[in-house]
Scaffold this motif. Sequence first.
Motif, PDB file in Angstrom:
ATOM      1  N   ARG A  80      27.245  26.499  68.569  1.00  0.00           N
ATOM      2  CA  ARG A  80      25.925  25.942  68.221  1.00  0.00           C
ATOM      3  C   ARG A  80      24.811  26.945  68.466  1.00  0.00           C
ATOM      4  O   ARG A  80      23.928  27.130  67.611  1.00  0.00           O
ATOM      5  CB  ARG A  80      25.675  24.668  69.028  1.00  0.00           C
ATOM      6  CG  ARG A  80      26.527  23.487  68.609  1.00  0.00           C
ATOM      7  CD  ARG A  80      25.953  22.193  69.167  1.00  0.00           C
ATOM      8  NE  ARG A  80      25.966  22.186  70.631  1.00  0.00           N
ATOM      9  CZ  ARG A  80      26.933  21.671  71.368  1.00  0.00           C
ATOM     10  NH1 ARG A  80      27.993  21.129  70.772  1.00  0.00           N
ATOM     11  NH2 ARG A  80      26.868  21.675  72.683  1.00  0.00           N
ATOM     12  N   THR A  81      24.831  27.591  69.630  1.00  0.00           N
ATOM     13  CA  THR A  81      23.752  28.521  69.955  1.00  0.00           C
ATOM     14  C   THR A  81      23.769  29.757  69.059  1.00  0.00           C
ATOM     15  O   THR A  81      22.718  30.345  68.787  1.00  0.00           O
ATOM     16  CB  THR A  81      23.853  28.953  71.423  1.00  0.00           C
ATOM     17  OG1 THR A  81      25.165  29.495  71.678  1.00  0.00           O
ATOM     18  CG2 THR A  81      23.623  27.776  72.354  1.00  0.00           C
TER      19      THR A  81
ATOM     20  N   TYR B 216      21.203  31.991  62.765  1.00  0.00           N
ATOM     21  CA  TYR B 216      21.670  32.424  61.453  1.00  0.00           C
ATOM     22  C   TYR B 216      21.257  31.436  60.364  1.00  0.00           C
ATOM     23  O   TYR B 216      21.063  31.833  59.208  1.00  0.00           O
ATOM     24  CB  TYR B 216      23.186  32.603  61.470  1.00  0.00           C
ATOM     25  CG  TYR B 216      23.625  33.888  62.127  1.00  0.00           C
ATOM     26  CD1 TYR B 216      23.525  35.092  61.455  1.00  0.00           C
ATOM     27  CD2 TYR B 216      24.128  33.891  63.421  1.00  0.00           C
ATOM     28  CE1 TYR B 216      23.918  36.278  62.045  1.00  0.00           C
ATOM     29  CE2 TYR B 216      24.530  35.077  64.026  1.00  0.00           C
ATOM     30  CZ  TYR B 216      24.419  36.261  63.336  1.00  0.00           C
ATOM     31  OH  TYR B 216      24.797  37.435  63.935  1.00  0.00           O
ATOM     32  N   ILE B 217      21.149  30.156  60.705  1.00  0.00           N
ATOM     33  CA  ILE B 217      20.622  29.194  59.729  1.00  0.00           C
ATOM     34  C   ILE B 217      19.192  29.573  59.356  1.00  0.00           C
ATOM     35  O   ILE B 217      18.812  29.547  58.180  1.00  0.00           O
ATOM     36  CB  ILE B 217      20.683  27.768  60.297  1.00  0.00           C
ATOM     37  CG1 ILE B 217      22.127  27.317  60.466  1.00  0.00           C
ATOM     38  CG2 ILE B 217      19.937  26.796  59.394  1.00  0.00           C
ATOM     39  CD1 ILE B 217      22.274  25.941  61.095  1.00  0.00           C
TER      40      ILE B 217
ATOM     41  N   ALA C   1      21.962  24.501  75.279  1.00  0.00           N
ATOM     42  CA  ALA C   1      22.743  24.796  76.480  1.00  0.00           C
ATOM     43  C   ALA C   1      23.309  26.211  76.419  1.00  0.00           C
ATOM     44  O   ALA C   1      23.592  26.750  75.342  1.00  0.00           O
ATOM     45  CB  ALA C   1      23.861  23.780  76.646  1.00  0.00           C
ATOM     46  N   ASP C   2      23.460  26.827  77.591  1.00  0.00           N
ATOM     47  CA  ASP C   2      24.041  28.160  77.706  1.00  0.00           C
ATOM     48  C   ASP C   2      25.537  28.020  77.975  1.00  0.00           C
ATOM     49  O   ASP C   2      25.944  27.294  78.879  1.00  0.00           O
ATOM     50  CB  ASP C   2      23.377  28.907  78.863  1.00  0.00           C
ATOM     51  CG  ASP C   2      23.798  30.360  78.937  1.00  0.00           C
ATOM     52  OD1 ASP C   2      24.765  30.730  78.247  1.00  0.00           O
ATOM     53  OD2 ASP C   2      23.174  31.127  79.685  1.00  0.00           O
ATOM     54  N   PRO C   3      26.389  28.702  77.197  1.00  0.00           N
ATOM     55  CA  PRO C   3      27.831  28.578  77.445  1.00  0.00           C
ATOM     56  C   PRO C   3      28.287  29.168  78.769  1.00  0.00           C
ATOM     57  O   PRO C   3      29.390  28.885  79.228  1.00  0.00           O
ATOM     58  CB  PRO C   3      28.450  29.323  76.264  1.00  0.00           C
ATOM     59  CG  PRO C   3      27.386  30.244  75.782  1.00  0.00           C
ATOM     60  CD  PRO C   3      26.088  29.542  76.028  1.00  0.00           C
ATOM     61  N   ARG C   4      27.467  30.021  79.398  1.00  0.00           N
ATOM     62  CA  ARG C   4      27.780  30.618  80.700  1.00  0.00           C
ATOM     63  C   ARG C   4      29.144  31.311  80.686  1.00  0.00           C
ATOM     64  O   ARG C   4      30.043  30.971  81.456  1.00  0.00           O
ATOM     65  CB  ARG C   4      27.716  29.564  81.805  1.00  0.00           C
ATOM     66  CG  ARG C   4      26.343  28.940  81.977  1.00  0.00           C
ATOM     67  CD  ARG C   4      26.313  27.964  83.142  1.00  0.00           C
ATOM     68  NE  ARG C   4      24.992  27.364  83.286  1.00  0.00           N
ATOM     69  CZ  ARG C   4      23.976  27.919  83.920  1.00  0.00           C
ATOM     70  NH1 ARG C   4      24.137  29.106  84.483  1.00  0.00           N
ATOM     71  NH2 ARG C   4      22.801  27.320  83.997  1.00  0.00           N
TER      72      ARG C   4
ATOM     73  N   ALA D 213      31.829  35.018  65.144  1.00  0.00           N
ATOM     74  CA  ALA D 213      31.888  35.404  63.731  1.00  0.00           C
ATOM     75  C   ALA D 213      31.848  34.178  62.830  1.00  0.00           C
ATOM     76  O   ALA D 213      31.131  34.156  61.814  1.00  0.00           O
ATOM     77  CB  ALA D 213      33.152  36.222  63.468  1.00  0.00           C
ATOM     78  N   ALA D 214      32.607  33.142  63.192  1.00  0.00           N
ATOM     79  CA  ALA D 214      32.615  31.917  62.387  1.00  0.00           C
ATOM     80  C   ALA D 214      31.251  31.236  62.411  1.00  0.00           C
ATOM     81  O   ALA D 214      30.785  30.725  61.384  1.00  0.00           O
ATOM     82  CB  ALA D 214      33.694  30.960  62.903  1.00  0.00           C
ATOM     83  N   ALA D 215      30.593  31.229  63.578  1.00  0.00           N
ATOM     84  CA  ALA D 215      29.276  30.610  63.686  1.00  0.00           C
ATOM     85  C   ALA D 215      28.251  31.361  62.837  1.00  0.00           C
ATOM     86  O   ALA D 215      27.403  30.744  62.176  1.00  0.00           O
ATOM     87  CB  ALA D 215      28.826  30.574  65.146  1.00  0.00           C
ATOM     88  N   GLY D 216      28.328  32.695  62.837  1.00  0.00           N
ATOM     89  CA  GLY D 216      27.415  33.472  62.006  1.00  0.00           C
ATOM     90  C   GLY D 216      27.620  33.212  60.527  1.00  0.00           C
ATOM     91  O   GLY D 216      26.660  33.050  59.765  1.00  0.00           O
TER      92      GLY D 216
END
Length: 242
Positions: A118-119, A124-125, A186-189, A205-208
């Motif tokens: 999500r972050t 990129y959106i 939220a931060d994935p930490r 890569a998939a999120a981008g």
Amino acid sequence: LLSLTHTRAQRAFGLACRFRRNLCSSTERAALAARLASQPEELDALIRALPSDTRRNACLSWAVGELEDEFARADTNADGVLTWGEFRKWSTNVLSASAERETVAAPATPDQLRILFRTTMLPYIGFGCTDNALMVIMGDAIDGSIGVMLGLSTLAAAALGNAFSNGTGMLLHGFIERFATSLGLADPRLTLQQRMSKDVKNVKAAAGFCGVVTGCIIGMAPLLFLKRGQRPDEAEAEPTEK
């Protein structure tokens, strides 16, 4: 604080007692530091119980001391200037040493990967939406104005619009990133080992990819408001029916 070694625990406690040295001797502080190192939850409780100013000064002093030690290790020629080569060599050594100490690093959890997706996807959106929307708007404007004057094809006008949108996107990318950060996601930490893992790289890569595609689809919205019709030169070129 929960992962402090014996030496770091002793240093942290000594700094915390900087303004309270009359409460215990150096031997007592060393003994207490050893106890806190073996029971980190007591160290955490001690630090939290300190007055806010003392706690801040102690933690900052410890952090600065740690950074000075790491800088000295990285600055191999001891000239007081940390070059990129020295920093790269130092970071590689640190990661290698960490990998040796932690033979089996804990992989990123599914929750961490979802948060990372999500972050990473959100900025990129914004990039895709801004780029495609500006390309559509500017391409249409160029196609109906200087494109007619210069005899440019529709594809040439679209290419010029894309060049403009890319340039504008470079100017706006900082604002888009700050806006995405301000949303308070939220931060994935993730640890350093987790960030270097294949799963994390694949998720990023998939999120981008998903973010850019989604943004470009949203950026097509100006097409709903643009006037549909022929270019003036095309209308003049069509033969009139008798």
